[in-house]
Design a protein around this motif. Structure first.
Motif, PDB file in Angstrom:
ATOM      1  N   THR A 146      -0.983 -52.688 -21.994  1.00 29.05           N
ATOM      2  CA  THR A 146      -1.502 -51.500 -21.336  1.00 29.05           C
ATOM      3  C   THR A 146      -0.982 -51.373 -19.909  1.00 29.05           C
ATOM      4  OG1 THR A 146      -3.459 -51.628 -22.739  1.00 29.05           O
ATOM      5  CG2 THR A 146      -3.618 -50.249 -20.789  1.00 29.05           C
ATOM      6  N   SER A 147      -0.879 -52.477 -19.194  1.00 32.11           N
ATOM      7  CA  SER A 147      -0.376 -52.422 -17.819  1.00 32.11           C
ATOM      8  C   SER A 147       1.044 -51.875 -17.771  1.00 32.11           C
ATOM      9  CB  SER A 147      -0.406 -53.808 -17.173  1.00 32.11           C
ATOM     10  OG  SER A 147      -1.727 -54.216 -16.980  1.00 32.11           O
ATOM     11  N   GLU A 148       1.895 -52.339 -18.677  1.00 33.59           N
ATOM     12  CA  GLU A 148       3.271 -51.823 -18.730  1.00 33.59           C
ATOM     13  C   GLU A 148       3.280 -50.328 -19.018  1.00 33.59           C
ATOM     14  OE1 GLU A 148       5.893 -55.543 -20.459  1.00 33.59           O
ATOM     15  OE2 GLU A 148       4.787 -54.310 -21.878  1.00 33.59           O
ATOM     16  N   ALA A 149       2.450 -49.916 -19.956  1.00 33.59           N
ATOM     17  CA  ALA A 149       2.405 -48.500 -20.326  1.00 33.59           C
ATOM     18  C   ALA A 149       1.902 -47.645 -19.166  1.00 33.59           C
ATOM     19  CB  ALA A 149       1.535 -48.317 -21.559  1.00 33.59           C
ATOM     20  N   ILE A 150       0.909 -48.135 -18.432  1.00 29.45           N
ATOM     21  CA  ILE A 150       0.410 -47.400 -17.267  1.00 29.45           C
ATOM     22  C   ILE A 150       1.529 -47.244 -16.245  1.00 29.45           C
ATOM     23  CG2 ILE A 150      -1.177 -47.499 -15.288  1.00 29.45           C
ATOM     24  CD1 ILE A 150      -3.181 -48.917 -17.202  1.00 29.45           C
ATOM     25  N   TYR A 151       2.274 -48.313 -16.005  1.00 26.15           N
ATOM     26  CA  TYR A 151       3.391 -48.247 -15.055  1.00 26.15           C
ATOM     27  C   TYR A 151       4.436 -47.236 -15.524  1.00 26.15           C
ATOM     28  CZ  TYR A 151       7.030 -49.620 -11.832  1.00 26.15           C
ATOM     29  OH  TYR A 151       7.990 -49.600 -10.861  1.00 26.15           O
ATOM     30  N   THR A 152       4.668 -47.188 -16.823  1.00 24.33           N
ATOM     31  CA  THR A 152       5.660 -46.277 -17.377  1.00 24.33           C
ATOM     32  C   THR A 152       5.260 -44.817 -17.191  1.00 24.33           C
ATOM     33  OG1 THR A 152       6.417 -47.876 -19.030  1.00 24.33           O
ATOM     34  CG2 THR A 152       6.808 -45.553 -19.523  1.00 24.33           C
ATOM     35  N   ILE A 153       4.004 -44.498 -17.452  1.00 26.46           N
ATOM     36  CA  ILE A 153       3.631 -43.077 -17.410  1.00 26.46           C
ATOM     37  C   ILE A 153       3.327 -42.563 -16.012  1.00 26.46           C
ATOM     38  CG2 ILE A 153       2.826 -43.089 -19.793  1.00 26.46           C
ATOM     39  CD1 ILE A 153      -0.068 -42.839 -18.634  1.00 26.46           C
ATOM     40  N   TYR A 154       2.910 -43.434 -15.100  1.00 25.93           N
ATOM     41  CA  TYR A 154       2.605 -43.000 -13.741  1.00 25.93           C
ATOM     42  C   TYR A 154       3.706 -43.456 -12.797  1.00 25.93           C
ATOM     43  CZ  TYR A 154      -2.181 -42.147 -15.388  1.00 25.93           C
ATOM     44  OH  TYR A 154      -3.281 -41.704 -16.061  1.00 25.93           O
ATOM     45  N   LYS A 155       4.704 -42.639 -12.672  1.00 30.38           N
ATOM     46  CA  LYS A 155       5.780 -42.940 -11.735  1.00 30.38           C
ATOM     47  C   LYS A 155       5.268 -42.730 -10.305  1.00 30.38           C
ATOM     48  CE  LYS A 155       8.632 -43.781 -14.974  1.00 30.38           C
ATOM     49  NZ  LYS A 155       8.894 -45.154 -15.293  1.00 30.38           N
ATOM     50  N   ALA A 156       5.912 -43.383  -9.358  1.00 25.72           N
ATOM     51  CA  ALA A 156       5.512 -43.202  -7.954  1.00 25.72           C
ATOM     52  C   ALA A 156       5.622 -41.717  -7.620  1.00 25.72           C
ATOM     53  CB  ALA A 156       6.391 -44.038  -7.040  1.00 25.72           C
ATOM     54  N   ASP A 157       4.494 -41.086  -7.488  1.00 27.81           N
ATOM     55  CA  ASP A 157       4.419 -39.647  -7.289  1.00 27.81           C
ATOM     56  C   ASP A 157       3.310 -39.397  -6.283  1.00 27.81           C
ATOM     57  OD1 ASP A 157       4.130 -36.892  -7.467  1.00 27.81           O
ATOM     58  OD2 ASP A 157       3.285 -36.927  -9.474  1.00 27.81           O
ATOM     59  N   TYR A 158       3.680 -39.123  -5.052  1.00 25.31           N
ATOM     60  CA  TYR A 158       2.674 -39.006  -4.016  1.00 25.31           C
ATOM     61  C   TYR A 158       1.900 -37.693  -4.076  1.00 25.31           C
ATOM     62  CZ  TYR A 158       5.085 -43.124  -2.446  1.00 25.31           C
ATOM     63  OH  TYR A 158       5.650 -44.374  -2.400  1.00 25.31           O
ATOM     64  N   ASP A 159       2.223 -36.836  -5.054  1.00 29.73           N
ATOM     65  CA  ASP A 159       1.403 -35.656  -5.279  1.00 29.73           C
ATOM     66  C   ASP A 159       0.141 -36.029  -6.050  1.00 29.73           C
ATOM     67  OD1 ASP A 159       3.145 -33.957  -3.969  1.00 29.73           O
ATOM     68  OD2 ASP A 159       4.303 -33.558  -5.782  1.00 29.73           O
ATOM     69  N   PHE A 160       0.179 -37.172  -6.752  1.00 26.46           N
ATOM     70  CA  PHE A 160      -0.983 -37.680  -7.466  1.00 26.46           C
ATOM     71  C   PHE A 160      -1.374 -39.008  -6.836  1.00 26.46           C
ATOM     72  CE2 PHE A 160      -2.607 -40.536 -10.857  1.00 26.46           C
ATOM     73  CZ  PHE A 160      -3.835 -39.925 -11.033  1.00 26.46           C
ATOM     74  N   MET A 161      -2.572 -39.051  -6.292  1.00 25.93           N
ATOM     75  CA  MET A 161      -3.037 -40.267  -5.641  1.00 25.93           C
ATOM     76  C   MET A 161      -4.460 -40.572  -6.100  1.00 25.93           C
ATOM     77  SD  MET A 161      -0.580 -41.353  -3.648  1.00 25.93           S
ATOM     78  CE  MET A 161      -1.391 -42.503  -2.555  1.00 25.93           C
TER      79      MET A 161
END
Length: 167
Positions: free
Chosen positions: A22-37
């Protein structure tokens, strides 16, 4: 005071068949995007983290919530990641949780006054109703679950059990 809030909408990445947990999948779907915090509000201080950093604390958060749900009275959780580094000591009496934090570091992102020195100026203790604390985290984890499912992940991911039990 303890609360978790979000700002913006996540631009989700794509399913990666090589993700095993699950941790890998979370990292995959949430790219560093400072519009979403995501902000952890600790006694009025907002600790920022982008969605990808949630992957680094996911297992610690699940452990913490499981300890609370099985009725542990005194325990601690270490958050050792690039979002924030801290140890939270839990003491539960009746339905109230007292959390004493030892803050080592936080990632300030591009927010002014979001350094560990500023965080240390507020109280290092939070007292909150146990169910309210669990609900704050469960609300974020429901969002994560829905986002994972929407891009094609499912309960076969290692560590998905906690999410599977969320309604």
């Amino acid at each position: 005071m303890f609360k978790i809030i979000t700002k913006g909408k996540a631009m989700l990445g794509s399913y990666d068949p090589e993700d095993q947990d699950t941790s890998e999948a979370i990292y995959t779907i949430y790219k560093a995007d400072y519009d979403f915090m995501i902000f952890i509000c600790w006694n009025g201080f907002h600790i920022p983290m982008d969605g990808s950093y949630l992957s680094q604390i996911y297992n610690d958060v699940v452990d913490m919530l499981e300890f609370l749900k099985i009725g542990e009275h005194d325990f601690w959780i270490s958050f050792l990641d690039s979002c924030f580094t801290a140890v939270w000591y839990f003491s539960i009496k009746n339905e109230e949780i007292e959390i004493k934090a030892e803050w080592t570091d936080i990632a300030p992102y591009h927010y002014e006054n979001r350094r560990v020195e500023n965080l240390r100026e507020v109280s290092d203790v939070v007292i909150i109703n146990k169910n309210n604390f669990i609900n704050e985290w469960d609300n974020i984890l429901r969002m994560v679950k829905n986002d994972l499912l929407s891009v094609g992940y499912d309960s076969r991911l290692e560590g998905f059990d906690y999410l599977n039990d969320l309604d």
